[in-house]
Scaffold this motif. Structure first.
Motif, PDB file in Angstrom:
ATOM      1  N   VAL A  40     -17.723  60.441   2.533  1.00 13.10           N
ATOM      2  CA  VAL A  40     -17.975  59.270   1.706  1.00 13.10           C
ATOM      3  C   VAL A  40     -18.393  58.116   2.603  1.00 13.10           C
ATOM      4  N   LYS A  41     -19.480  57.430   2.207  1.00 12.01           N
ATOM      5  CA  LYS A  41     -19.895  56.210   2.890  1.00 12.01           C
ATOM      6  C   LYS A  41     -19.630  55.043   1.949  1.00 12.01           C
ATOM      7  N   PHE A  42     -19.088  53.970   2.518  1.00 10.16           N
ATOM      8  CA  PHE A  42     -18.684  52.805   1.735  1.00 10.16           C
ATOM      9  C   PHE A  42     -19.568  51.613   2.039  1.00 10.16           C
ATOM     10  N   ALA A  43     -19.562  50.654   1.119  1.00  5.10           N
ATOM     11  CA  ALA A  43     -20.233  49.382   1.351  1.00  5.10           C
ATOM     12  C   ALA A  43     -19.574  48.732   2.559  1.00  5.10           C
ATOM     13  N   GLY A  44     -20.370  48.196   3.447  1.00  4.64           N
ATOM     14  CA  GLY A  44     -19.834  47.597   4.664  1.00  4.64           C
ATOM     15  C   GLY A  44     -19.929  48.525   5.852  1.00  4.64           C
TER      16      GLY A  44
END
Length: 116
Positions: A40-44
């Motif tokens: 999972v890649k997150f905002a930021g």
């Protein structure tokens, strides 16, 4: 007065139509990834991987055996080989940018950067 005149609310068929409109369905079907490793890649810029244990239509995720991939302090867009074990994590759906299966994924060199 008749019973028809006393009723000021919507009829039963209108009420069910409103309920169907309110129900939101997720455009992403994560059921096939339950109990499998995902990344999972997150905002930021944060990235993590773990075993998907649950999710909801808003993309809130529950990951087990989660590992966070740490970034280079000098270049926040670059990941290092350092990792941090987080265990069981609940990920807020509003910050999720990308979800991909861990198997079948490989890191390739950036074709737009001249290799040394």
């Amino acid at each position: 007065m008749s019973a028809e005149n006393k009723s000021s609310g919507p009829t039963s068929s209108q009420g069910t139509d409103q309920k169907e409109r309110k129900r939101k369905e997720s455009i992403v079907d994560l059921s096939r990834y339950l109990d499998k490793n995902i990344r999972v890649k997150f905002a930021g810029g944060r990235e993590a991987s773990g075993v998907l244990k649950g999710y909801d239509p808003l993309l809130n995720l529950v990951l087990d055996d989660t590992i966070e991939y740490l970034r280079d302090p000098d270049d926040p867009m670059k990941l290092t080989d350092d990792r941090r074990s987080l265990g069981l994590v609940v990920c807020r759906g509003t910050s999720v940018m990308l979800i991909c299966p861990q198997d079948g994924m490989e890191q390739i060199p950036n074709p737009f950067v001249q290799q040394e």
